[in-house]
Design an enzyme around this catalytic site. Structure first.
Site, PDB file in Angstrom:
ATOM      1  N   LEU A 109    -130.887 -64.763  -1.344  1.00  0.00           N
ATOM      2  CA  LEU A 109    -132.233 -65.020  -1.852  1.00  0.00           C
ATOM      3  C   LEU A 109    -132.615 -63.832  -2.723  1.00  0.00           C
ATOM      4  CD1 LEU A 109    -134.222 -66.227   1.334  1.00  0.00           C
ATOM      5  CD2 LEU A 109    -133.421 -67.661  -0.555  1.00  0.00           C
ATOM      6  N   ASP A 110    -133.429 -64.080  -3.732  1.00  0.00           N
ATOM      7  CA  ASP A 110    -133.935 -62.982  -4.556  1.00  0.00           C
ATOM      8  C   ASP A 110    -134.699 -61.979  -3.695  1.00  0.00           C
ATOM      9  OD1 ASP A 110    -133.013 -64.288  -6.795  1.00  0.00           O
ATOM     10  OD2 ASP A 110    -134.983 -64.966  -7.481  1.00  0.00           O
ATOM     11  N   LYS A 111    -134.739 -60.751  -4.155  1.00  0.00           N
ATOM     12  CA  LYS A 111    -135.482 -59.689  -3.470  1.00  0.00           C
ATOM     13  C   LYS A 111    -136.906 -60.139  -3.118  1.00  0.00           C
ATOM     14  CE  LYS A 111    -137.605 -55.247  -4.598  1.00  0.00           C
ATOM     15  NZ  LYS A 111    -137.742 -54.194  -5.614  1.00  0.00           N
TER      16      LYS A 111
END
Length: 240
Positions: free
Chosen positions: A72-74
């Site tokens: 998942l993105d940051k």
């Protein structure tokens, strides 16, 4: 959180107790954890806090820590799947690769679509070599398809359920932005600030994993995180 961390938008690493408290599902094959907003899953080239550094606390009796089955993105929160051993991780990787795992994200967007639901079929390609992961709509790019549904509307914003049919980098963020309703807090494709509030309003709400042939799929839901609550309520969310 210290003032300097708050100002820089960085989130500290989780302690063993904190990451264990974020376990939403655990069986012999996998874990699903509730990823906090603002913490990258991997250590970056410059080092810094990351989620993987805390995985040793998630062994629960196994000889090795679990490993990421996807990413998942940051700045995306919510359901994140970890394989507990090599064979399980390989099986999960194939399920993700072949689109067998269904994912539902909640997003709060600026404005919002006119219709109640629909599908975005818009190929994506890399913006340029310098920007690495950044994407753009590109007719010659990779197929990218997202189903969406309006769950509620508020003052100049909408609460959407987004279901990525394909799993391209930044797909939901680029698709929403290209449709004219960028995700609140998106500092790459939308109007979000570089640091501070509002953070990206994109949350991996539910994941359905058909891990065993002879059992029902595992369905896991992540609670709505604090940074979404105000705008969710503005769109009619009752806290269920």
């Amino acid at each position: 959180m210290s003032e300097s961390l708050e100002r820089s938008g960085e989130v500290p690493e989780l302690t063993a107790e904190e990451i264990q408290a974020r376990v939403l599902h655990r069986d012999g094959l996998m874990l699903v954890i509730d990823k906090p907003v603002g913490l990258p899953v991997h250590r970056g080239p410059k080092g810094g806090a990351n989620l993987e550094s805390s995985f040793d606390a998630l062994r629960f009796g196994l000889p090795r820590p679990p490993v990421l089955a996807h990413r998942l993105d940051k700045d995306t929160s919510g359901c994140l799947v970890l394989g507990r051993h090599r064979k399980a991780t390989a099986s999960l990787g194939l399920l993700f690769k072949h689109g067998k795992i269904s994912k539902t994200y909640w997003a709060l967007v600026e404005g919002g679509p006119v219709a109640a639901e629909g599908t975005i079929d818009m190929p994506l390609g890399r913006l340029n070599a310098e920007r690495g992961w950044w994407q753009k709509p590109d007719p010659e790019g990779q197929t990218a398809v997202t189903n969406w549904k309006v769950l509620g509307r508020g003052d100049g914003l909408a609460w959407l359920a987004l279901e990525p049919v394909t799993g391209r980098t930044h797909q939901l963020r680029v698709h929403a932005s290209a449709m004219g309703w960028p995700i609140i807090g998106d500092n790459i494709y939308g109007n979000g600030p570089r640091f501070g509030e509002p953070r990206l309003h994109l949350h991996s709400r539910e994941i359905v994993i058909p891990i065993s042939r002879n059992k029902d799929p595992v369905r896991v839901t992540a609670p709505a995180p604090a940074h979404l609550l105000q705008r969710l309520r503005a769109c009619g969310w009752m806290g269920e």
